[in-house]
Motif scaffolding. Structure first.
Motif, mmCIF file in Angstrom:
data_model
loop_
_atom_site.group_PDB
_atom_site.id
_atom_site.type_symbol
_atom_site.label_atom_id
_atom_site.label_comp_id
_atom_site.label_asym_id
_atom_site.label_seq_id
_atom_site.Cartn_x
_atom_site.Cartn_y
_atom_site.Cartn_z
ATOM 1 N N LEU A 191 -11.438 1.607 -1.230
ATOM 2 C CA LEU A 191 -12.232 2.862 -2.008
ATOM 3 C C LEU A 191 -11.732 4.224 -1.012
ATOM 4 C CD1 LEU A 191 -15.155 1.425 -3.798
ATOM 5 C CD2 LEU A 191 -12.849 2.404 -4.677
ATOM 6 N N VAL A 192 -11.676 3.999 0.306
ATOM 7 C CA VAL A 192 -11.224 5.333 0.877
ATOM 8 C C VAL A 192 -10.012 5.835 0.574
ATOM 9 C CG1 VAL A 192 -10.729 5.999 3.333
ATOM 10 C CG2 VAL A 192 -12.627 4.259 2.981
ATOM 11 N N GLN A 193 -8.919 4.938 0.098
ATOM 12 C CA GLN A 193 -7.740 5.470 -0.048
ATOM 13 C C GLN A 193 -7.882 6.257 -1.515
ATOM 14 O OE1 GLN A 193 -3.653 4.195 0.912
ATOM 15 N NE2 GLN A 193 -3.720 3.170 -1.072
ATOM 16 N N THR A 194 -8.526 5.401 -2.296
ATOM 17 C CA THR A 194 -8.881 5.898 -3.611
ATOM 18 C C THR A 194 -9.566 7.121 -3.764
ATOM 19 O OG1 THR A 194 -9.012 3.590 -4.587
ATOM 20 C CG2 THR A 194 -10.068 5.383 -5.868
ATOM 21 N N ALA A 195 -10.385 7.232 -2.943
ATOM 22 C CA ALA A 195 -11.166 8.618 -2.798
ATOM 23 C C ALA A 195 -10.484 9.758 -2.440
ATOM 24 C CB ALA A 195 -12.404 8.593 -1.728
ATOM 25 N N ALA A 196 -9.307 9.575 -1.305
ATOM 26 C CA ALA A 196 -8.367 10.342 -0.661
ATOM 27 C C ALA A 196 -7.267 10.798 -2.035
ATOM 28 C CB ALA A 196 -7.780 10.033 0.280
ATOM 29 N N THR A 197 -7.054 9.967 -2.757
ATOM 30 C CA THR A 197 -6.073 10.150 -3.764
ATOM 31 C C THR A 197 -6.360 10.753 -5.116
ATOM 32 O OG1 THR A 197 -5.814 7.778 -4.421
ATOM 33 C CG2 THR A 197 -4.237 8.799 -2.732
ATOM 34 N N GLY A 252 3.732 3.461 -7.097
ATOM 35 C CA GLY A 252 2.692 3.698 -6.479
ATOM 36 C C GLY A 252 1.521 2.774 -6.650
ATOM 37 N N THR A 253 1.320 2.348 -8.035
ATOM 38 C CA THR A 253 0.402 1.196 -8.213
ATOM 39 C C THR A 253 0.450 0.040 -7.138
ATOM 40 O OG1 THR A 253 0.066 1.861 -10.329
ATOM 41 C CG2 THR A 253 -0.714 -0.391 -9.814
ATOM 42 N N MET A 254 1.761 -0.589 -6.913
ATOM 43 C CA MET A 254 1.935 -1.635 -6.287
ATOM 44 C C MET A 254 2.029 -1.468 -4.688
ATOM 45 S SD MET A 254 1.767 -2.903 -9.286
ATOM 46 C CE MET A 254 3.318 -2.407 -10.381
ATOM 47 N N SER A 255 2.887 -0.390 -4.461
ATOM 48 C CA SER A 255 2.960 -0.022 -2.946
ATOM 49 C C SER A 255 1.874 0.275 -2.413
ATOM 50 C CB SER A 255 3.996 1.239 -2.822
ATOM 51 O OG SER A 255 3.633 2.405 -3.422
ATOM 52 N N SER A 256 0.738 0.878 -2.935
ATOM 53 C CA SER A 256 -0.687 1.328 -2.425
ATOM 54 C C SER A 256 -1.425 0.329 -1.552
ATOM 55 C CB SER A 256 -1.557 1.880 -3.514
ATOM 56 O OG SER A 256 -1.855 0.853 -4.265
ATOM 57 N N THR A 257 -1.086 -0.989 -2.105
ATOM 58 C CA THR A 257 -1.825 -2.053 -1.520
ATOM 59 C C THR A 257 -1.805 -2.404 -0.157
ATOM 60 O OG1 THR A 257 -1.308 -3.251 -3.644
ATOM 61 C CG2 THR A 257 -2.430 -4.625 -1.950
ATOM 62 N N ILE A 258 -0.641 -2.008 0.277
ATOM 63 C CA ILE A 258 -0.307 -2.392 1.871
ATOM 64 C C ILE A 258 -1.386 -1.399 2.845
ATOM 65 C CG2 ILE A 258 1.163 -2.193 3.708
ATOM 66 C CD1 ILE A 258 3.372 -2.897 1.966
ATOM 67 N N LEU A 259 -1.197 -0.170 2.517
ATOM 68 C CA LEU A 259 -1.931 0.765 3.258
ATOM 69 C C LEU A 259 -3.475 0.898 2.864
ATOM 70 C CD1 LEU A 259 0.327 3.972 3.335
ATOM 71 C CD2 LEU A 259 0.077 2.352 5.233
ATOM 72 N N ALA A 260 -3.837 0.471 1.658
ATOM 73 C CA ALA A 260 -5.081 0.511 1.259
ATOM 74 C C ALA A 260 -5.900 -0.803 2.118
ATOM 75 C CB ALA A 260 -5.496 0.302 -0.148
ATOM 76 N N LEU A 261 -5.316 -1.665 2.222
ATOM 77 C CA LEU A 261 -5.744 -3.035 2.942
ATOM 78 C C LEU A 261 -5.447 -3.119 4.548
ATOM 79 C CD1 LEU A 261 -5.189 -5.638 0.112
ATOM 80 C CD2 LEU A 261 -7.154 -4.107 0.579
ATOM 81 N N MET A 262 -4.825 -2.196 4.995
ATOM 82 C CA MET A 262 -4.320 -2.302 6.177
ATOM 83 C C MET A 262 -5.323 -2.383 7.302
ATOM 84 S SD MET A 262 -1.451 -2.145 7.982
ATOM 85 C CE MET A 262 -0.453 -1.011 7.106
ATOM 86 N N PHE A 298 4.412 0.758 10.298
ATOM 87 C CA PHE A 298 4.825 1.525 8.729
ATOM 88 C C PHE A 298 5.432 2.849 9.097
ATOM 89 C CE2 PHE A 298 3.896 3.313 5.003
ATOM 90 C CZ PHE A 298 3.982 2.352 4.173
ATOM 91 N N GLY A 299 4.851 3.767 9.900
ATOM 92 C CA GLY A 299 5.464 5.167 10.092
ATOM 93 C C GLY A 299 6.702 5.032 10.864
ATOM 94 N N LEU A 300 7.080 4.186 11.538
ATOM 95 C CA LEU A 300 8.240 3.972 12.418
ATOM 96 C C LEU A 300 9.348 3.583 11.119
ATOM 97 C CD1 LEU A 300 10.274 4.257 14.718
ATOM 98 C CD2 LEU A 300 9.695 1.741 15.200
ATOM 99 N N ALA A 321 7.536 -6.697 9.178
ATOM 100 C CA ALA A 321 7.306 -6.394 7.442
ATOM 101 C C ALA A 321 6.777 -4.879 7.258
ATOM 102 C CB ALA A 321 6.210 -7.536 7.214
ATOM 103 N N LEU A 322 5.997 -4.347 7.972
ATOM 104 C CA LEU A 322 5.719 -2.974 7.895
ATOM 105 C C LEU A 322 6.720 -1.938 8.044
ATOM 106 C CD1 LEU A 322 2.016 -3.077 9.462
ATOM 107 C CD2 LEU A 322 2.629 -3.038 6.850
ATOM 108 N N LEU A 323 7.707 -2.366 8.822
ATOM 109 C CA LEU A 323 8.854 -1.480 8.987
ATOM 110 C C LEU A 323 9.491 -1.435 7.790
ATOM 111 C CD1 LEU A 323 10.423 -2.502 12.487
ATOM 112 C CD2 LEU A 323 9.622 -0.239 12.010
ATOM 113 N N ALA A 324 10.028 -2.553 7.080
ATOM 114 C CA ALA A 324 10.533 -2.602 5.790
ATOM 115 C C ALA A 324 9.804 -1.934 4.918
ATOM 116 C CB ALA A 324 11.018 -4.156 5.395
#
Length: 406
Positions: A55-61, A236-246, A268-270, A318-321
């Motif tokens: 929900l932290v990512q939800t609150a930000a977006t 966005g719906t599907m790709s959000s999962t990685i950062l939200a659960l990081m 992930f940033g690299l 995996a996060l690089l990809a």
């Protein structure tokens, strides 16, 4: 030596104003990502809940979903420089208030989410004005390169910022991360205050309500924008999962600390930086649809790689990809909107596009956070990956349009 404004090969960094704003924006992004590490890790410490962390990512977006159209109308009808300065000052005040609450040890999960939401409100008003101002900083033929440069700056920050954020949180706590974020807004406020756009470029004012309605009408009438919004929302719906659960990936799957969390975000940033470098070449040799399909496969494979829980090295690769695929897709969506929308409705078009993609991110963060709470992080990531691949197939029915950059 400065390149001529009409030289199609000109780099956006050949233009001093763009260069100054880019540097200040990159520093601000750096502070924002340090703050994100502090907020996510603090929420994990306060609640130990997958749903709350997501929900932290939800609150930000969520503010971007709720306010982007209004922000776009304001940016199309007011001095964009003034809009950006006001947004930055607002975020600076909220960031300092968050730091004070943290120092006094008064932060609760609700206050943390509320402060994150307010920072998102400032970002919602800043983003359309800034993106629509790119055309005021560089000539039209350089706009695609400028968009990629903006993404590169953000991703350079995303590579270093989370790693530094993890060190700051581990050494001095989340409050120190909040202080760094507050300070990072100052440079951009100074640069924007000194910038003077060329005379005669201020938009004619309309009533905000009528302007918002005009933006919606344009979106409905534009096949390019309609398709881009649908595809961006799904991505966005599907790709959000990685950062939200990081944070949970670092804590549960990898078994790490705040430093490990920062290191995974840096990976992930690299990947995002690599995606920025290949994005221009891909767009020159591939259609927009092909680029987004490749990006979707990269993000899905990254999510599956993270879900496999095979140790830090495999997770980082995996996060690089995933990072590379995310930037390739988002830059493709962004350029499609920038190059197809008339300047008179450009900020509103960008705002509607952002509403679509961040609605997806907010929805995905909440939904897959709940899945992680009920079934585990690996199940949530694998489910998002499968749905990402299925959403990609919609390109057969609704392919992205290509544009003429001339």
């Amino acid at each position: 030596m400065r390149m001529p404004a009409d030289d199609p090969a000109a780099s956006p960094f050949a233009f001093p104003v763009f260069r100054a704003v880019w540097l200040a924006s990159t520093a601000s992004h750096f502070g924002g990502l340090i703050q994100s590490v502090g907020a996510a890790w603090l929420m994990l410490s306060l609640t130990h809940s997958a749903r709350s962390v997501a929900l932290v990512q939800t609150a930000a977006t969520l503010p971007i979903v709720l306010l982007s159209l209004l922000a776009g109308a304001v940016a199309d009808n007011r001095d964009r420089r003034h809009v950006m300065i006001a947004a930055q000052l607002f975020m600076l005040l909220v960031a300092f208030a968050l730091a004070i609450l943290g120092w006094l040890e008064l932060l609760t999960p609700a206050l943390l989410l509320g402060s994150t939401f307010l920072l998102g409100c400032g970002a919602a008003f800043h983003a359309p004005a800034w993106q629509a101002s790119v055309g005021d900083l560089v000539p039209r033929r350089v706009i695609p390169a400028a968009i990629i440069a903006n993404g590169l700056g953000f991703n350079l920050s995303r590579t270093v910022g989370p790693a530094v954020g993890g060190l700051i949180v581990a050494a001095a706590g989340a409050t120190a991360a909040f202080v760094v974020n507050a300070i990072s807004f100052i440079g951009l406020v100074v640069v924007l205050s000194r910038w003077r756009p060329a005379a005669g470029e201020r938009p004619a004012r309309q009533r905000i309500g009528a302007s918002m309605l005009g933006g919606v009408r344009h979106a409905i009438a534009s096949p390019v924008l309609r398709v881009t919004m649908i595809r961006a929302a799904l991505f966005g719906t599907m790709s959000s999962t990685i950062l939200a659960l990081m944070p949970l990936v670092a804590h549960n799957l990898v078994g790490g600390t705040a430093q490990i969390f920062g290191a995974l975000l840096a990976a992930f940033g690299l990947g995002s930086i690599l995606g920025s470098f290949v994005s221009r070449r891909f767009r020159q040799s591939l259609s927009n649809e092909s680029a987004v399909r490749i990006a979707s496969v990269a993000v899905a494979c990254g999510a599956i790689g993270v879900a496999a829980d095979l140790g830090f090295t495999v997770t980082a690769l995996a996060l690089l990809a995933a990072g590379a695929g995310t930037v390739l897709a988002l830059s493709t969506f962004n350029v499609a909107v920038q190059m197809s929308a008339p300047r008179v409705v450009l900020a509103r078009s960008l705002a509607l596009y952002q509403m679509a993609i961040f609605a997806g991110i907010a929805l995905g963060s909440g939904v897959f956070g709940s899945v992680a709470q009920a079934r585990g992080v690996s199940v949530a990531l694998a489910s998002a990956a499968i749905l990402q691949l299925l959403a990609m197939l919609l390109g057969c029915r609704w392919p992205l349009h290509d544009h003429d950059a001339g």
